[in-house]
Design a protein around this motif. Sequence first.
Motif, PDB file in Angstrom:
ATOM      1  N   LYS A   8       0.806  -1.284   0.073  1.00  0.00           N
ATOM      2  CA  LYS A   8      -0.105   0.073   0.050  1.00  0.00           C
ATOM      3  C   LYS A   8       0.794   1.150   0.029  1.00  0.00           C
ATOM      4  O   LYS A   8       0.605   2.160   0.716  1.00  0.00           O
ATOM      5  N   VAL A   9       2.001   1.336  -0.853  1.00  0.00           N
ATOM      6  CA  VAL A   9       2.622   2.519  -1.157  1.00  0.00           C
ATOM      7  C   VAL A   9       2.635   3.121  -2.493  1.00  0.00           C
ATOM      8  O   VAL A   9       1.998   2.541  -3.320  1.00  0.00           O
ATOM      9  N   SER A  10       2.868   3.962  -2.540  1.00  0.00           N
ATOM     10  CA  SER A  10       2.946   4.858  -4.109  1.00  0.00           C
ATOM     11  C   SER A  10       3.934   4.119  -5.003  1.00  0.00           C
ATOM     12  O   SER A  10       4.723   3.474  -4.806  1.00  0.00           O
ATOM     13  N   ARG A  11       3.501   4.473  -6.251  1.00  0.00           N
ATOM     14  CA  ARG A  11       4.347   3.626  -7.264  1.00  0.00           C
ATOM     15  C   ARG A  11       5.520   4.291  -7.552  1.00  0.00           C
ATOM     16  O   ARG A  11       6.589   3.852  -7.659  1.00  0.00           O
ATOM     17  N   SER A  12       5.570   5.566  -7.141  1.00  0.00           N
ATOM     18  CA  SER A  12       6.914   6.488  -7.325  1.00  0.00           C
ATOM     19  C   SER A  12       7.658   5.766  -6.362  1.00  0.00           C
ATOM     20  O   SER A  12       9.014   5.874  -6.670  1.00  0.00           O
ATOM     21  N   ASN A  48       8.374   7.890   2.599  1.00  0.00           N
ATOM     22  CA  ASN A  48       7.442   8.069   1.833  1.00  0.00           C
ATOM     23  C   ASN A  48       6.305   6.776   1.816  1.00  0.00           C
ATOM     24  O   ASN A  48       5.720   6.622   0.886  1.00  0.00           O
ATOM     25  N   GLY A  50       3.811   6.575   3.979  1.00  0.00           N
ATOM     26  CA  GLY A  50       2.428   7.021   4.137  1.00  0.00           C
ATOM     27  C   GLY A  50       1.698   6.219   5.137  1.00  0.00           C
ATOM     28  O   GLY A  50       2.295   5.811   6.057  1.00  0.00           O
TER      29      GLY A  50
END
Length: 132
Positions: A8-12, A48, A50
């Motif tokens: 559940k983290v960003s693609r970036s 990063n 979140g």
Amino acid sequence: MVVITLEKVSRSLRGELTRWLVELDAGVFVGRVSARVRELLWEKVVENAGEGRCTMAWNAANEQGFEIRIYGHEDRKVLTIDGVKLVAVQNAKWKRVWREQQKWLKRHGLANGAAGELDNPKTADTSDGSER
């Protein structure tokens, strides 16, 4: 070798890790980097993540042969018992048993150093990160 898992983290963030590690499966990264790069990658992951969940394991000169860190897992904690790192999974029954054990220890005048770690609902990094 370093293994990092992300949920559940960003693609970036996942894309950033592919500069240093190979993504074997969605959110599972493996590679061989220096200790300094490993620490910098972990800092970036934590900054990063979140609301996501992250784990990292790497080779270490100890009895188990590896060290572990977790971030964002409210139901899991890394505990060191007699020099061995274990992951405690906290469900409702486990928490009740843990609290009963702590009460018993207090009644009998015994101390338990791990109690504070488990009572804190969210700890950013439960390992000391030191190399041996």
